[in-house]
Design an enzyme around this catalytic site. Structure first.
Site, PDB file in Angstrom:
ATOM      1  N   HIS A 180       1.714   9.446   7.700  1.00 29.68           N
ATOM      2  CA  HIS A 180       0.414  10.202   8.269  1.00 29.68           C
ATOM      3  C   HIS A 180      -0.695   9.658   8.799  1.00 29.68           C
ATOM      4  O   HIS A 180      -1.363   9.349   8.407  1.00 29.68           O
ATOM      5  CB  HIS A 180       0.281  11.446   7.186  1.00 29.68           C
ATOM      6  CG  HIS A 180      -0.483  12.711   7.947  1.00 29.68           C
ATOM      7  ND1 HIS A 180      -0.767  12.942   8.885  1.00 29.68           N
ATOM      8  CD2 HIS A 180      -0.903  13.978   7.254  1.00 29.68           C
ATOM      9  CE1 HIS A 180      -1.630  13.942   9.466  1.00 29.68           C
ATOM     10  NE2 HIS A 180      -1.344  14.833   8.249  1.00 29.68           N
ATOM     11  N   HIS A 183      -4.675  13.524  13.107  1.00 28.42           N
ATOM     12  CA  HIS A 183      -5.317  15.014  12.588  1.00 28.42           C
ATOM     13  C   HIS A 183      -6.641  14.515  11.912  1.00 28.42           C
ATOM     14  O   HIS A 183      -7.005  15.226  11.028  1.00 28.42           O
ATOM     15  CB  HIS A 183      -4.553  15.719  11.678  1.00 28.42           C
ATOM     16  CG  HIS A 183      -3.274  16.254  12.398  1.00 28.42           C
ATOM     17  ND1 HIS A 183      -2.331  16.828  11.890  1.00 28.42           N
ATOM     18  CD2 HIS A 183      -2.962  16.033  13.781  1.00 28.42           C
ATOM     19  CE1 HIS A 183      -1.192  17.048  12.780  1.00 28.42           C
ATOM     20  NE2 HIS A 183      -1.663  16.549  13.859  1.00 28.42           N
ATOM     21  N   TYR A 185      -7.134  12.096   9.345  1.00 30.57           N
ATOM     22  CA  TYR A 185      -6.999  11.708   7.963  1.00 30.57           C
ATOM     23  C   TYR A 185      -7.046  10.167   8.054  1.00 30.57           C
ATOM     24  O   TYR A 185      -7.619   9.624   8.960  1.00 30.57           O
ATOM     25  CB  TYR A 185      -5.662  12.208   7.263  1.00 30.57           C
ATOM     26  CG  TYR A 185      -5.919  13.751   7.161  1.00 30.57           C
ATOM     27  CD1 TYR A 185      -6.612  14.344   6.313  1.00 30.57           C
ATOM     28  CD2 TYR A 185      -4.784  14.468   8.124  1.00 30.57           C
ATOM     29  CE1 TYR A 185      -6.509  15.666   6.255  1.00 30.57           C
ATOM     30  CE2 TYR A 185      -4.847  15.988   7.775  1.00 30.57           C
ATOM     31  CZ  TYR A 185      -5.676  16.489   7.270  1.00 30.57           C
ATOM     32  OH  TYR A 185      -5.872  17.818   6.981  1.00 30.57           O
TER      33      TYR A 185
END
Length: 376
Positions: A180, A183, A185
């Protein structure tokens, strides 16, 4: 000339049903389930309800399940004790059951490995004493640090946590992993100049800001089998800054993506809020299209697929072709991207993929936020 509903149905079944290779994994069709946080895993342990939730969607024709974000084994990785973790004996046993049930239903599955970085606030579970950490201790939009700027030891520990989680994923039967990096993070906080103010090797130029992400990808690649797919999800936008951009030009995007591909990323998952919008002036390519063009790697596109009434009308030939099925299929057939990830539409309707693949467009419904309240 607008296709008839019958023609759209036949073409959708043909194009979306084609298998696709992600390194050593053959995905049976072009439909992926996008990762969506659900917070139905008390103690970070995915239970039988979580396994059934994913298996239902695999049984209904989703070719690749990308799980909700699951915390890697670093105490600062998360902010909830109900969001699953990808470390710990009970947690991994739960995830092994998830993978087993998805495979039994005919699907493939990868966990999304996640560290939220400075999105965390001090005192939040599952490890209340852990500090919020990031490249510079900055939250999005903040001018002064509110957390800890990561030391080299912190960096090494997080890289190790991602590698350990990836090794665990392969050991317990998953088909690959997704990192990930989107976004806002932790990985994205290193990639974006708005949150990365470092003056060491991990900050500065766009290429230098990729060093952390590339080292994670390389460590994961070294830990798993050569044929085990490593997917990297990224975005321009952030949860708290929708207009943020990592790259203003294709050249800047290539500077970010090339080190990741070289480090061992097999495929990219390009997250946009609306998949049909062009990414840069002068071209109709979206972010996924540019990613495929610049890296040559397989790419998953995502962004409001199947959510609204206009899109659904497009399936039946009643709406704008811009958001309709013909546009989506055109882009797949031209190899602008390789797979299409569906998010909230699959929350509401586990049968979404089966309906689309079978041409049952009249059974599709616009997204209702009530679907977020249950694990159906």
């Amino acid at each position: 000339m607008t296709a008839t509903p019958a023609e759209s149905a036949s073409r959708a079944a043909d194009v979306l049903s084609r298998p696709v290779a992600l390194n050593g994994l053959t995905v049976p069709n072009r439909i992926a389930m996008a990762p969506m946080t659900r917070a139905f895993s008390p103690g970070g342990i995915p239970g039988a309800d979580v396994a059934s939730y994913y298996a239902r969607r695999a049984a209904a024709g989703v070719g690749l399940i990308v799980t909700e974000g699951t915390y890697v084994g670093h105490e600062s990785a998360g902010q909830s004790d109900a969001i699953p973790r990808f470390h710990g004996e009970q947690q991994l046993a739960g995830w092994a059951k998830v993978a087993e049930e998805v495979h039994a239903a005919g699907g493939t599955i990868v966990p999304q490995l996640w560290h939220i970085g400075m999105v965390r606030e001090q005192g939040q579970p599952p490890f209340a004493d852990a500090p919020a950490v990031g490249p510079s201790g900055l939250r999005i939009g903040a001018t002064e640090p509110t957390g800890k700027a990561m030391t080299q030891r912190d960096v090494d520990d997080v890289i190790g946590a991602f590698a350990e989680a990836a090794a665990a994923a392969e050991r317990i039967g998953f088909d690959g992993v997704e990192l990930h990096g989107a976004h806002g993070y932790l990985i994205d906080q290193f990639l974006w100049e708005g949150t990365n103010r470092r003056t060491d090797a991990y900050g500065g130029s766009a290429v230098a800001r990729t060093k952390f992400a590339a080292e994670i990808a390389a460590a994961v690649r070294e830990t798993v089998s050569p044929e085990f797919p490593v997917i990297f999800r990224f975005s321009q936008w952030k949860q708290e800054a929708y207009r943020a951009r990592l790259a203003e030009t294709p050249e800047e995007l290539e500077a970010i993506l090339a080190p990741l591909a070289a480090a061992g990323v097999d495929a990219f998952h390009a997250s946009t809020r609306r998949y049909w919008l062009p990414e840069f002036d002068g071209s109709d390519l979206n972010l996924a299209g540019w990613t495929k063009k610049l890296t040559g790697k397989p790419v998953i596109t995502v962004g409001s697929v199947g959510l609204d009434g206009d899109f659904i009308k497009g399936f039946t030939g009643e709406g704008s072709p811009l958001r309709g099925i013909e546009d989506l299929l055109d882009r797949l057939e031209s190899e602008e991207y390789d797979m299409v990830a569906v998010g909230r539409a699959l929350l509401q309707d586990p049968q979404w993929a089966a309906k689309v693949l079978a041409g049952r467009f009249d059974e599709l419904k616009p997204f209702d936020a009530a679907a977020l309240q249950t694990l159906s």
